[in-house]
Scaffold this motif. Structure first.
Motif, mmCIF file in Angstrom:
data_model
loop_
_atom_site.group_PDB
_atom_site.id
_atom_site.type_symbol
_atom_site.label_atom_id
_atom_site.label_comp_id
_atom_site.label_asym_id
_atom_site.label_seq_id
_atom_site.Cartn_x
_atom_site.Cartn_y
_atom_site.Cartn_z
ATOM 1 N N LEU A 41 1.144 -50.425 26.009
ATOM 2 C CA LEU A 41 -0.088 -51.205 25.917
ATOM 3 C C LEU A 41 0.213 -52.681 25.742
ATOM 4 N N PHE A 42 1.096 -53.006 24.803
ATOM 5 C CA PHE A 42 1.382 -54.406 24.532
ATOM 6 C C PHE A 42 2.237 -55.034 25.631
ATOM 7 N N PHE A 43 2.998 -54.217 26.350
ATOM 8 C CA PHE A 43 3.690 -54.725 27.531
ATOM 9 C C PHE A 43 2.678 -55.175 28.586
ATOM 10 N N LEU A 44 1.645 -54.366 28.797
ATOM 11 C CA LEU A 44 0.603 -54.728 29.761
ATOM 12 C C LEU A 44 -0.173 -55.954 29.289
ATOM 13 N N SER A 159 8.880 -51.963 7.969
ATOM 14 C CA SER A 159 7.607 -52.293 8.616
ATOM 15 C C SER A 159 7.757 -53.485 9.552
ATOM 16 N N VAL A 160 8.586 -54.458 9.183
ATOM 17 C CA VAL A 160 8.825 -55.614 10.051
ATOM 18 C C VAL A 160 9.487 -55.173 11.350
ATOM 19 N N VAL A 161 10.467 -54.290 11.228
ATOM 20 C CA VAL A 161 11.167 -53.795 12.421
ATOM 21 C C VAL A 161 10.201 -53.042 13.329
ATOM 22 N N LYS A 162 9.339 -52.203 12.748
ATOM 23 C CA LYS A 162 8.369 -51.459 13.552
ATOM 24 C C LYS A 162 7.426 -52.392 14.304
ATOM 25 N N ILE A 163 6.941 -53.403 13.603
ATOM 26 C CA ILE A 163 6.015 -54.347 14.228
ATOM 27 C C ILE A 163 6.689 -55.080 15.374
ATOM 28 N N VAL A 164 7.911 -55.540 15.132
ATOM 29 C CA VAL A 164 8.629 -56.298 16.158
ATOM 30 C C VAL A 164 8.928 -55.425 17.370
ATOM 31 N N LEU A 165 9.422 -54.208 17.134
ATOM 32 C CA LEU A 165 9.839 -53.341 18.238
ATOM 33 C C LEU A 165 8.666 -52.768 19.011
ATOM 34 N N GLN A 166 7.594 -52.401 18.312
ATOM 35 C CA GLN A 166 6.487 -51.729 18.987
ATOM 36 C C GLN A 166 5.424 -52.676 19.512
ATOM 37 N N LEU A 167 5.317 -53.881 18.956
ATOM 38 C CA LEU A 167 4.259 -54.794 19.374
ATOM 39 C C LEU A 167 4.796 -56.063 20.025
ATOM 40 N N LEU A 172 6.428 -59.676 24.683
ATOM 41 C CA LEU A 172 7.305 -60.708 25.240
ATOM 42 C C LEU A 172 7.947 -60.235 26.537
ATOM 43 N N ALA A 173 8.287 -58.944 26.611
ATOM 44 C CA ALA A 173 8.844 -58.398 27.848
ATOM 45 C C ALA A 173 7.830 -58.489 28.987
ATOM 46 N N GLY A 174 6.564 -58.222 28.662
ATOM 47 C CA GLY A 174 5.522 -58.354 29.678
ATOM 48 C C GLY A 174 5.368 -59.781 30.159
ATOM 49 N N GLN A 175 5.439 -60.744 29.230
ATOM 50 C CA GLN A 175 5.374 -62.157 29.616
ATOM 51 C C GLN A 175 6.561 -62.545 30.492
ATOM 52 N N PHE A 176 7.746 -62.065 30.137
ATOM 53 C CA PHE A 176 8.958 -62.414 30.876
ATOM 54 C C PHE A 176 8.933 -61.864 32.297
ATOM 55 N N LYS A 267 -14.441 -57.481 16.922
ATOM 56 C CA LYS A 267 -13.134 -56.946 16.566
ATOM 57 C C LYS A 267 -12.673 -55.996 17.667
ATOM 58 N N SER A 268 -11.395 -56.095 18.012
ATOM 59 C CA SER A 268 -10.860 -55.368 19.160
ATOM 60 C C SER A 268 -10.405 -53.962 18.779
ATOM 61 N N LEU A 269 -11.029 -52.971 19.399
ATOM 62 C CA LEU A 269 -10.609 -51.584 19.203
ATOM 63 C C LEU A 269 -9.266 -51.338 19.887
ATOM 64 N N ALA A 270 -9.079 -51.947 21.065
ATOM 65 C CA ALA A 270 -7.861 -51.731 21.834
ATOM 66 C C ALA A 270 -6.629 -52.249 21.104
ATOM 67 N N ALA A 271 -6.765 -53.383 20.401
ATOM 68 C CA ALA A 271 -5.629 -53.926 19.646
ATOM 69 C C ALA A 271 -5.525 -53.304 18.265
ATOM 70 N N GLY A 272 -6.669 -53.005 17.631
ATOM 71 C CA GLY A 272 -6.667 -52.520 16.262
ATOM 72 C C GLY A 272 -6.117 -51.111 16.101
ATOM 73 N N LEU A 273 -6.435 -50.201 17.034
ATOM 74 C CA LEU A 273 -5.975 -48.821 16.896
ATOM 75 C C LEU A 273 -4.447 -48.703 16.931
ATOM 76 N N PRO A 274 -3.771 -49.315 17.917
ATOM 77 C CA PRO A 274 -2.301 -49.235 17.890
ATOM 78 C C PRO A 274 -1.695 -49.884 16.652
ATOM 79 N N MET A 275 -2.267 -51.016 16.218
ATOM 80 C CA MET A 275 -1.741 -51.677 15.029
ATOM 81 C C MET A 275 -1.899 -50.793 13.795
ATOM 82 N N ALA A 276 -3.040 -50.124 13.666
ATOM 83 C CA ALA A 276 -3.261 -49.238 12.530
ATOM 84 C C ALA A 276 -2.261 -48.098 12.534
ATOM 85 N N SER A 277 -1.947 -47.589 13.715
ATOM 86 C CA SER A 277 -0.977 -46.502 13.809
ATOM 87 C C SER A 277 0.388 -46.943 13.316
ATOM 88 N N VAL A 278 0.755 -48.180 13.633
ATOM 89 C CA VAL A 278 2.053 -48.705 13.195
ATOM 90 C C VAL A 278 2.040 -49.008 11.698
#
Length: 353
Positions: A41-44, A159-167, A172-176, A267-278
């Motif tokens: 999702l965050f890649f897209l 938690s920092v590692v999870k946020i960085v790796l999953q979000l 950034l890979a999608g931007q690149f 408030k964004s459901l699309a962004a909030g749901l994945p963040m809550a899961s992490v």
């Protein structure tokens, strides 16, 4: 005011998780698939965001700062104030979910759609929603760690590692890779949109399955859900009023006020749901419930407001006003609605504003 069909699918997914929750090996498979879906999702998201448009939009900084302040300052303050409603209207888990709802970024698609219907500043709404989503990747986890503390897993190294790796890394890979896949993403926007929504349904199923297995839904009664709906209705009404009349007090014109209202009150459901899961892990089911309810409520209310705004009489625009409006739309930071001197023309002919 029809119910969003996607909300129906979300509710159906919740029902499926209640009847057939993922257990044991199935839970591990669902969790792994959910993690991969969040990263995709965050890649897209990164592949869709035009870096050039984002940089151009930064020039209209007053509007974007206003939207960001509403999203990440005013909203969280109101969320913190709702602590006084525990235990009268809200249980502590529902309050934590409501507070998390106030921390997530704004929407993009619905803000643009409603701004367009209401004849507002659509380019500003596009940039405002994009900036909010981009900032939310970093700001939302930080605010959750600061305000929710142990409820969101704390601000540990894990938690920092999870946020960085999953979000952040997938974004950034999608931007690149945008220069190579941007055209493909644009051509297949509808199909990838279905992939987006399917991924979110998987996240919801995984989160609510974990909640069912752990018995967290025994903590929620119909009366508590009713209290939550009342609190969220008041929250939405306050934000709609603040964004509209506050923008007027700051000197923004009608079109900019519309963009601020629709981008700053959502408030964004699309962004909030994945963040809550992490962030919440096994406790994500109750954390996302307030967000799901608020999302449907904001769609229904803003649809009515946008339709009424579309019928507002628009004053005749002078050449000077058109020049000011053009500069606002491309992001120069000029207040729409305030007249500016007409652009200079060369002897060869006049240019259009």
């Amino acid at each position: 005011m029809p119910i969003d069909p996607y909300i129906t699918l979300l509710l159906g997914t919740v029902g499926l998780a209640a009847l057939l929750p993922a257990r044991a090996t199935g839970a591990d498979i669902a969790s792994g698939a959910s993690t991969a879906a969040i990263a995709f999702l965050f890649f897209l998201y990164g592949a869709r965001l035009s870096t050039r448009e984002a940089l151009d939009g930064l020039k209209h900084w007053r509007l974007h700062v206003t939207v960001l302040a509403c999203t990440f300052v005013v909203f969280p303050l109101l969320g913190l104030a709702s602590r006084g409603l525990v235990p009268v209207l809200l249980t502590d888990p529902l309050y934590q979910g409501l507070l998390f709802c106030t921390l997530v970024p704004s929407t993009i698609q619905s803000s643009i759609a409603f701004t367009s219907i209401a004849r507002g500043n659509v380019p500003a709404a596009i940039c405002a929603g994009s900036f909010s989503s981009l900032a939310g990747i970093v700001v939302t986890p930080l605010l959750a760690a600061a305000l929710l503390g142990g409820s969101a897993g704390g601000f540990s190294a894990d938690s920092v590692v999870k946020i960085v790796l999953q979000l952040l890394v997938p974004f950034l890979a999608g931007q690149f890779t945008r220069r190579w896949i941007g055209g493909f993403v644009a051509r297949h926007r509808k199909v990838l949109g279905l992939v987006d929504r399917g991924s979110i349904l998987l996240v919801v199923y995984t989160a609510f399955s974990q909640g069912m297995v752990q018995g967290v839904w025994s903590q929620v009664s119909p009366a508590r859900l009713g209290g939550l709906l009342v609190v969220e209705a008041v929250l939405l009404a306050v934000m709609l009023a603040l964004t509209w009349y506050g923008a007027k007090g700051l000197g923004f014109g009608r079109e900019d006020r519309i963009a601020i209202q629709f981008a700053g009150s959502k408030k964004s459901l699309a962004a909030g749901l994945p963040m809550a899961s992490v962030l919440f892990g096994a406790h994500a089911s109750l954390a996302v419930l307030p967000l799901m309810l608020f999302h449907q409520m904001q769609l229904m209310v803003c649809a009515v407001i946008a339709k009424r705004r579309s019928k507002d009489p628009v004053p005749e625009i002078t050449p000077e006003g058109r020049a000011a409006r053009s500069r606002t739309e491309v992001g120069t930071g000029t207040r729409s609605g305030r007249a500016s001197p007409p652009p200079r023309t060369s002897p060869a002919g006049s240019r259009r504003s």
